[in-house]
Design an enzyme around this catalytic site. Structure first.
Site, PDB file in Angstrom:
ATOM      1  N   GLY A   1       0.834  -1.205   0.000  1.00  0.00           N
ATOM      2  CA  GLY A   1       0.000   0.000   0.000  1.00  0.00           C
ATOM      3  C   GLY A   1       0.863   1.245   0.000  1.00  0.00           C
ATOM      4  O   GLY A   1       1.521   1.556   0.982  1.00  0.00           O
ATOM      5  N   PHE A   2       0.864   1.942  -1.147  1.00  0.00           N
ATOM      6  CA  PHE A   2       1.729   3.129  -1.283  1.00  0.00           C
ATOM      7  C   PHE A   2       0.838   4.366  -1.416  1.00  0.00           C
ATOM      8  O   PHE A   2       1.011   5.183  -2.300  1.00  0.00           O
ATOM      9  CB  PHE A   2       2.627   2.956  -2.513  1.00  0.00           C
ATOM     10  CG  PHE A   2       3.849   3.823  -2.547  1.00  0.00           C
ATOM     11  CD1 PHE A   2       4.403   4.351  -1.387  1.00  0.00           C
ATOM     12  CD2 PHE A   2       4.469   4.117  -3.765  1.00  0.00           C
ATOM     13  CE1 PHE A   2       5.546   5.154  -1.437  1.00  0.00           C
ATOM     14  CE2 PHE A   2       5.609   4.917  -3.824  1.00  0.00           C
ATOM     15  CZ  PHE A   2       6.142   5.439  -2.650  1.00  0.00           C
TER      16      PHE A   2
ATOM     17  N   LYS B   1     -11.980   1.893  16.839  1.00  0.00           N
ATOM     18  CA  LYS B   1     -10.824   2.155  17.707  1.00  0.00           C
ATOM     19  C   LYS B   1     -11.145   1.814  19.163  1.00  0.00           C
ATOM     20  O   LYS B   1     -10.297   1.273  19.884  1.00  0.00           O
ATOM     21  CB  LYS B   1     -10.389   3.608  17.550  1.00  0.00           C
ATOM     22  CG  LYS B   1      -9.824   3.891  16.146  1.00  0.00           C
ATOM     23  CD  LYS B   1      -9.752   5.375  15.865  1.00  0.00           C
ATOM     24  CE  LYS B   1      -9.126   5.654  14.489  1.00  0.00           C
ATOM     25  NZ  LYS B   1      -9.322   7.056  14.068  1.00  0.00           N
TER      26      LYS B   1
END
Lengths: 431, 431
Positions: B10-11, B205
C-alpha cells in the site's frame, strides 16, 4: 507459573505504593504477563512505623544487603532517594547481575552515566520510568513510541509543587510565600522546598529527557535554571492581561543538531494546552519532526502514580526475563546518536521577553529604557505604563519580539544601573 | 551492521509517509537501534502516480506476492486499509513467519481475533500502534506504561474529522452539512465520510482499546454507536450556555469487572482537559486505579503522524529480531485476564442527559414532559424554556441527574408520542 523475585530498598511513600500495587494487583499482573511477582524483602532503616499496607514482619529488614546479597532476588527497586547510599546500593546490585528499577531523578541526572555504564557492562537493565513525570509513561514514549522522530521541541511541566503554587497564585491570588506555606500544610510541598521551587528538580528531569531525546549527558550547570521563588503577584496579574499564564517550564529545543536546555518561569498563551495543566499535574509537550505535536499528562508525583510507573518497569524487566533477554533498549547512546547533537551554552538561545521595570515617574524614563534595548537590537511588541502607583515605584511593562538571551542580559544590567530605575528589573521569558 | 528487511503493502498516504520516514531518518534509526532498516519492496496497484518521495522503480511492484513470497522480507507493513485483500495478505504473511505492522483499525476491530490467533500460532508479532490515535503512543501506554492499572475510565476523542467539524461548529457556527463540506474541501473529511461522521471509525478504535484494556473482543453491535450528523447548531449553542462543549467521545468504563462501551456526542465541562482538544487533534483520557488521571494527545491521522506510529512498531519488531525473541507482549489475553471482565449490554449504563424538546407553546407542556420523566425516576437539574420561537417550535431544554439509559429511552419514546411535542426530542449525554 514462572515467577520473578523482587527486593525493595526504601519503604517510604513510593515504596509503600509499590508494595501495595504488587499486592492489590497480583491477579491482574499474573493475568497480563503469565508471571507471579514475588516480593521477597523490603529494606528500610525504619521498619516499625505503620504503613497503609500490612506486610509480614519477616519481609522487613533494616539491612539492605539482605536484598543485595540474596541470589534469588532478580530485581532491586531503589526508592531511597538522594545520592548516597542509593548510588552505592544500585552499583552493587548491578555488579551482582540484578536488574534495577529506580524513581531517583536526582541520582540519575548527576550519576546516570556511571550507573548506565555499569548496567551495560553487567548486561542488566535499569528501569526509570518513574523518574520523570511520575505516572506518565514519557520515558517509554521518547524511547519507543516516538522513536521515529527527531525531537524539535520538548516543553515540560515537570514539578507538581511549583505548578500547584503557580495555579493557586493565578486563580486565587496571594504572595508566593503564603501559597508555599499553604502547600506545605497540605503536604504538596516539602519542609525544605528548595529543590522544587528553585527549579532544580525540574532540571534533574530535563537532564534525563535530554539524555533520552538527544543522547547527551547535560551537566546541571549546562542548563539555565531559574525557580519561581521571586515571582510577584503583579507579574502573574500582567501575564493574565496579556493573555498568558505563567508556568515553570523545562525546555529543550533542537535545530540543526544544536540543543538548548533551560528551566525557568515562562509565560505561555492561555490558549495553549500546556496552560490548562493546573494544580499538581504534570505534562510534557513533545514536538517530533514526524509526529508533530503530542502531549502527555498525568500526576507527576505521589504514592500511587509513581508506583504505577515503578511497577511498569518491573513488568518490563519481568517480560525480558521471561524471554531471556536483557538490554533490549540500549541504556547508552551509540556514538552515532551522540554525534548527531551538541548542547548549546546556556545563554545561546532566543526568546520573547516580558520585562517589568520599576522606575521613578519622570519624563523620559520610557525613552531611556527603550533606547538601551534598541542599542541591543531588542524590539518591543507592547508597552504598558501603569498609573496609580507611588511616584518612585511606577511599573513599566514591556513585551519584546524574539531577542538573544545574552543581549537581553547585557541590556538589563545597563538598565538596572540607571538612577531612575529603583528596583531590579523582572524578566520572564515568553513562549 | 545487522539489518531488518521490510516490505510495504500500500503506497497511499500513510505508505508514502512510512517510506519517507524510513529514508529521511535512516541515520537516526541506525543510531538509536544499531540496525539498518532495509526497505526492499513496495506493492501497490498504482505504481505510476508521483509521490512526494522518490523511489527507485525496481522497488515498486503491483504484485503483493513479490513481498509475501520473498523469504528475505521479515516485516510486512500493511497499509492498504479495508477488509480485503488486507486480511488475506496479513494472514499469508503471518503463515510465512513474517511479522506484520498495520494501521488498519477497521480490519483489527472486526477480524482482530483471527489475526492475533494466527500471529500467536506462528509465533510472530503484529504491531498496530497506528490503528488508534495515529501518532499517539496509546497502545504501548495501555499495554506497557500503565500495565499496573485496572482501567476504570477511558474517554477518547478518536476521530479527527468529527472533532474538526465539532470545533468549527462551536467556534464559528454553521450547520453540520456546511462545515462537513468545508472539511471535505480542505481534505479533512473523505468524499464518503460515513465511517467518520456516524461514529463507526471511533467505535473500531474503541473496540481495540477495550481489547487491550480488558481482554474482551467486543463486537461492533455491542457498542452503542451514534455519530454527529444529527447535531444542530442550537444544541451546541445551549451546550455553551450550560458551560459544556460537545465532543464525539468513545467511552469505556469499568466497575467491578463490568465494562460499558459507547460512542456518541457528549457534553463535557468546558474546563475539562478533553474539552480543549480542538481541531483535528485526538486525545485519550485514561483513568487507572493506580495512576489516576492521564491524558495522551496528538494527531490521530495524517501521513506523517501515522507513519511515526508505524515506524515505532517496525523498530520494536527489529529490536525483538535483534534479540531473537517474539511475542514478548502477548497478543492474546490469558484466560485469567478475559475472566476478570464482562462486557455490558449496550443500554446498561447510567448518564446525565441534555434533552431538547420541541413543543407547542401551550400551558402545561412542561408539566406533562417532566411528569413522564418523573414516572421513570429521572430527576432534573436545570430547565430552560426559551421565548422568541414560533409557537409550534418552542424549545424546552432540560439537564437531568444521573439516570439509566433504558429508562431514558422509554421515557423519550412516550414523550415523543405526545401531541404537543412536534419534533423528535434531541438527546445528548453529559459527562
Amino acid at each position: 507459573m514462572e515467577k520473578v523475585t523482587i527486593g525493595v530498598l526504601g519503604f517510604g511513600t513510593v515504596g509503600t505504593g509499590v508494595v501495595k500495587t504488587l499486592r492489590d494487583h497480583q491477579a491482574g499482573l499474573r493475568a497480563k504477563t503469565g508471571m507471579a511477582f514475588d516480593l521477597k524483602k523490603i529494606a528500610d532503616l525504619d521498619i516499625t512505623t505503620k504503613r497503609i499496607v500490612n506486610v509480614e514482619p519477616n519481609l522487613l529488614t533494616t539491612d539492605a544487603y539482605q536484598i543485595l546479597n540474596d541470589p534469588e532476588i532478580q530485581i532491586v527497586v531503589e526508592l531511597i532517594g538522594g545520592y548516597e547510599p542509593a548510588r552505592t546500593f544500585i552499583l552493587e546490585a548491578l555488579q551482582r547481575g540484578k536488574h534495577v528499577v529506580t524513581a531517583n531523578k536526582a541520582l540519575l541526572a548527576v550519576h546516570g552515566q556511571e550507573l548506565f555504564e555499569a548496567a551495560h557492562q553487567h548486561q542488566v537493565d535499569i528501569g526509570f520510568e518513574a523518574s520523570v513525570g511520575g505516572g506518565i509513561p514519557i520515558i517509554r514514549s521518547l524511547r519507543e513510541g516516538l522513536v521515529a522522530n527527531n525531537f524539535t521541541e520538548i516543553y515540560g511541566i515537570l514539578n507538581g509543587t511549583t505548578n500547584y503554587i503557580l495555579t493557586e497564585m493565578t486563580e486565587k491570588g496571594g504572595a508566593f510565600e503564603d501559597v508555599l506555606r499553604r502547600a506545605q500544610e497540605l503536604g504538596l510541598a516539602e519542609a525544605d522546598p528548595t529543590f522544587d521551587i528553585e527549579g532544580i528538580d525540574a532540571t534533574h528531569k530535563l537532564v534525563l529527557l535530554i539524555y533520552l531525546a538527544y543522547g547527551q549527558h547535560a551537566e546541571m550547570k549546562q542548563v539555565l535554571t531559574q525557580g519561581i521563588s521571586n515571582l510577584q503577584p503583579i507579574d502573574i496579574h500582567f501575564a493574565k492581561e496579556f493573555g498568558y499564564k505563567v508556568k515553570l517550564l523545562a525546555i529543550a529545543r533542537q535545530a540543526d543538531g544544536m540543543v538548548e536546555a533551560r528551566v525557568h518561569p515562562t509565560m505561555i498563551s492561555a490558549d495553549h494546552l500546556l496552560a490548562k495543566v493546573d494544580g499538581s499535574f504534570n505534562a510534557i509537550y513533545v514536538v517530533g519532526d514526524v509526529v508533530d505535536s503530542t502531549m502527555f499528562y498525568g500526576h507527576g508525583a505521589g504514592m500511587m502514580p509513581t508506583a504505577s510507573a515503578v511497577v511498569s518497569d518491573i513488568v518490563d524487566i519481568a517480560r525480558n526475563l521471561q524471554k531471556g533477554v536483557t538490554n533490549r533498549l540500549p541504556l547508552l547512546p551509540s556514538t552515532g546518536e551522540s554525534a548527531r547533537f551538541t548542547l548549546q551554552a546556556p545563554d545561546q538561545f532566543h526568546s520573547k521577553y516580558y520585562l517589568r521595570f520599576t522606575a521613578v515617574d519622570r519624563h523620559g524614563v520610557l525613552s531611556k529604557i527603550s533606547g538601551i534595548l534598541a542599542q541591543y537590537k531588542i524590539s518591543l511588541s507592547s508597552v504598558i505604563q501603569k498609573a496609580g502607583y507611588p511616584p518612585d515605584k511606577v511599573p513599566i511593562v514591556m513585551l519584546t519580539y524574539d531577542a538573544p538571551e545574552h543581549a537581553m542580559q547585557q541590556a538589563l544590567s545597563r538598565i538596572d544601573q540607571l538612577d531612575i530605575v529603583t528596583d531590579k528589573t523582572v524578566l520572564i521569558r515568553v513562549l
